[in-house]
Design an enzyme around this catalytic site. Structure first.
Site, short mmCIF file in Angstrom:
data_model
loop_
_atom_site.label_atom_id
_atom_site.label_comp_id
_atom_site.label_asym_id
_atom_site.label_seq_id
_atom_site.Cartn_x
_atom_site.Cartn_y
_atom_site.Cartn_z
N GLY A 71 -31.77 -7.22 11.89
CA GLY A 71 -32.56 -6.85 13.06
C GLY A 71 -34.04 -7.17 12.90
O GLY A 71 -34.70 -7.66 13.81
N THR A 72 -34.56 -6.90 11.69
CA THR A 72 -35.97 -7.18 11.44
C THR A 72 -36.27 -8.66 11.64
O THR A 72 -37.28 -9.04 12.23
CB THR A 72 -36.34 -6.74 10.01
OG1 THR A 72 -36.24 -5.32 9.93
CG2 THR A 72 -37.76 -7.14 9.65
N ASN A 151 -35.88 4.82 17.30
CA ASN A 151 -35.00 5.16 16.19
C ASN A 151 -35.26 6.53 15.59
O ASN A 151 -34.38 7.12 14.98
CB ASN A 151 -35.11 4.10 15.09
CG ASN A 151 -36.55 3.83 14.70
OD1 ASN A 151 -37.35 3.42 15.54
ND2 ASN A 151 -36.90 4.04 13.45
N GLN A 179 -30.89 0.10 18.30
CA GLN A 179 -30.28 1.42 18.30
C GLN A 179 -29.42 1.69 19.54
O GLN A 179 -28.77 2.74 19.63
CB GLN A 179 -31.37 2.51 18.20
CG GLN A 179 -32.14 2.51 16.89
CD GLN A 179 -31.33 3.04 15.70
OE1 GLN A 179 -30.24 3.59 15.86
NE2 GLN A 179 -31.87 2.87 14.51
N SER A 199 -28.62 -5.51 15.46
CA SER A 199 -28.35 -5.39 14.03
C SER A 199 -26.95 -4.83 13.80
O SER A 199 -26.56 -3.87 14.43
CB SER A 199 -29.38 -4.46 13.39
OG SER A 199 -29.02 -4.14 12.07
N ALA A 200 -26.22 -5.42 12.88
CA ALA A 200 -24.83 -5.02 12.66
C ALA A 200 -24.68 -3.68 11.92
O ALA A 200 -23.77 -2.90 12.22
CB ALA A 200 -24.09 -6.10 11.88
N HIS A 201 -25.57 -3.41 10.97
CA HIS A 201 -25.30 -2.24 10.12
C HIS A 201 -25.60 -0.90 10.79
O HIS A 201 -25.34 0.15 10.22
CB HIS A 201 -26.01 -2.35 8.77
CG HIS A 201 -27.47 -2.05 8.82
ND1 HIS A 201 -27.98 -0.80 8.51
CD2 HIS A 201 -28.53 -2.82 9.13
CE1 HIS A 201 -29.29 -0.83 8.64
NE2 HIS A 201 -29.65 -2.03 9.01
N THR A 237 -27.35 -21.79 6.04
CA THR A 237 -25.89 -21.72 6.10
C THR A 237 -25.49 -20.41 6.73
O THR A 237 -25.95 -19.34 6.34
CB THR A 237 -25.29 -21.85 4.69
OG1 THR A 237 -25.72 -23.09 4.14
CG2 THR A 237 -23.78 -21.78 4.72
N CYS A 325 -44.59 12.20 2.82
CA CYS A 325 -43.96 12.06 1.51
C CYS A 325 -42.72 11.19 1.55
O CYS A 325 -42.35 10.58 0.57
CB CYS A 325 -43.58 13.43 0.96
SG CYS A 325 -45.04 14.37 0.48
#
Lengths: 386, 125
Positions: A71-72, A151, A179, A199-201, A237, A325
């Site tokens: 996605g990035t 997100n 998202q 994005s697939a994941h 590829t 943090c």
């Protein structure tokens, strides 16, 4: 102790059916999809089949879908590709203050190159006013890039209205739909979208593969150079197994989307209600009326996000936070700050993102465990009234 | 990410609380930054007889607060002032590089508490 994964907006587990669909292309069908021989042809067929499937889910033509390494990368290709190709026409780009870093940092990079970026604000609930977009577009505007859903909070932007305005003003419109794909209604024609990142994941597919939809006629340049794969828009590829996994994951999630969406929002609302009932001084972050079905962002006053995450992790529960943090920087979530949320409240935020594996039992477990955790940390906190 | 010792101090922090009419109080950090430490000391015969803390912050912040109170109990004020943030981090078997500033906060809170005590003593005198 139960294992409860509530960080689906970060990533999702690979669906077993997706793995099954990918296996042949990780084993015997290893051919390079650009090779002329039979190994290549079989790989090519699988790649093109995947392309057709994903395009169909978007209401797009298959030649408009380019597979990327995630996605990035799709966001980078869309924004840099359009900016660099159109800089003789103008150098003004419109985006928002709450975009994902893949969009924000790409825009900031272009700003260093002399492009001018307008960051549209959001209100206290993370909502964007389309009129702000209309006012911001100038004769020298060459791109609008606004996300479909946030997100962190799950807040949805009014995609169709935004697309309509950009279309009227004849400015290419890119949306980061990472998202929302296969979760909420999305159609490139109906929503007037020119470029769209996926994005697939995030949809139970493999990591390392994504896609960019590019409307025919969109003037842009490639960001990578090399061979002529993906009609030269993205050389390298092809990740056939990844593309196959991606399209299978998309098919499966899309088929189920309404039922699953209702199931998730019911569980999410139960979690939200339960936390508000059992824990005093909690705040909801984000638009409660227009958000992703499975996302919940809340702040717990007087305690800090990382210590909440650690405590929850010890009880088997996985979530994320908007605290500094956990961001690795000195500032908390830019999204929450852009919504006008005070720093200390941002530091005490948690994002729960539900998914396929989430059950009522798990939600009940969280409701049992989190109040104890917050009470323990508040007892230690100099900010809490004793 | 965190050592076993850090997790131990995070899960079972020592000396949590406040001291009423403390001899010295050290407050460092601020909620905007995401880290606030309040350290209370009771001084008897130039030694730290009792110490308590309250902390708003991450795992490292809580663990370093707890560790510094453990290190300082029973020590003389001079010994306590000599405790550095490095010493606190070492006592915890180390902290991730981006968390070292939390150990600064712990040492600073202690030193401020002692400073506060000395100021109070001067004012009384």
């Amino acid at each position: 102790m139960m294992k409860v994964y509530l960080d689906h907006n970060a990533t999702t587990p690979l669906d077993p059916q997706v793995l099954e669909a990918m296996m042949p292309y990780l084993r015997e069908e290893f051919g390079n999809a650009s090779s002329i021989h039979q190994w290549g042809r079989r790989a090519r067929a699988a790649l093109e089949d995947s392309r057709v499937k994903i395009a169909a889910l978007l209401g797009a033509d298959k030649d408009c879908v380019v597979f990327t390494g995630g996605g990035t990368e799709a966001d980078n290709l869309a924004i840099k590709g359009v900016a660099w190709a159109n800089q003789d026409k103008g150098r003004h780009i419109v985006t928002s203050t709450v975009e994902h870093h893949a969009v924000l940092h790409t825009c900031e990079f272009l700003a260093k190159q002399g492009f001018e970026i307008t960051f549209l604000p959001v209100d206290g609930k993370g909502r964007l006013d389309p009129e702000d977009l209309r006012k911001a577009i100038r004769p020298d505007t060459i791109l609008v890039t606004l996300m479909h859903a946030n997100n962190e909070t799950g807040a949805l932007f009014p995609l169709r209205e935004i697309g309509q305005i950009a279309k009227e003003k004849k400015v290419p419109f890119h949306t980061d739909a990472i998202q929302t794909f296969c979760k909420v209604p999305l159609n490139v024609e109906e929503d007037h979208v020119d470029l769209l990142s996926l994005s697939a994941h995030k949809i139970y597919g493999p990591k390392g593969v994504g896609a960019l939809y590019i409307r025919k006629g969109t003037k842009m340049v490639a960001t990578l150079h090399g061979g002529s794969q993906e009609r030269k828009r993205r050389p390298g590829t092809e990740n056939v197994a990844g593309a196959v996994g991606f399209s299978r994951a998309a098919e499966l999630l899309f088929a189920d989307r309404e039922k699953e969406g209702n199931r998730l929002s019911t569980l999410r609302d139960q979690l939200q209600r339960g936390l508000m009932e059992k824990i005093p001084q909690v705040l909801l972050n984000g638009d409660p009326d227009h958000r992703l079905p499975g996302t919940l962002n809340m702040s717990f006053e007087f305690v800090e996000g990382e210590s909440l995450i650690l405590s929850l992790d010890m009880e088997g529960i996985a979530v994320s936070s908007g605290s500094a943090c956990t961001s690795g920087s000195l500032e908390p979530s830019h999204v929450l700050l852009a919504m006008g949320i005070p720093h200390e409240v941002c530091h005490g935020s948690l994002r729960f993102s539900l998914g396929r594996g989430t059950t009522k039992e798990q939600i009940d477990y969280v409701l049992e465990v989190l109040p104890r955790i917050v009470a323990r940390l508040r007892a230690m906190s100099p900010l809490a009234q004793t | 990410m965190y050592s076993e010792k850090v997790m131990e101090h995070f899960t079972n922090p020592r000396n949590v609380g406040e001291i009423e009419n403390a001899d010295g109080v050290g407050l460092v950090g601020n909620p905007v930054c995401g880290d606030v430490m309040k350290l209370f000391i009771k001084v008897e015969d130039g030694k730290i007889a009792d110490v308590k803390f309250k902390t708003f912050g991450c795992g490292a912040a809580i663990a370093t607060s707890s560790m510094v109170t453990e290190m300082v109990k029973g020590k003389t004020l001079e010994e306590a002032l000599a405790i550095s943030n490095k010493a606190v981090a070492e006592a915890l078997d180390g902290l991730p590089p981006n968390k070292m500033h939390c150990s600064n906060l712990a040492a600073d809170a202690l030193h401020k508490a002692i400073e506060d005590y000395r100021d109070k003593v001067k004012t009384k005198a």
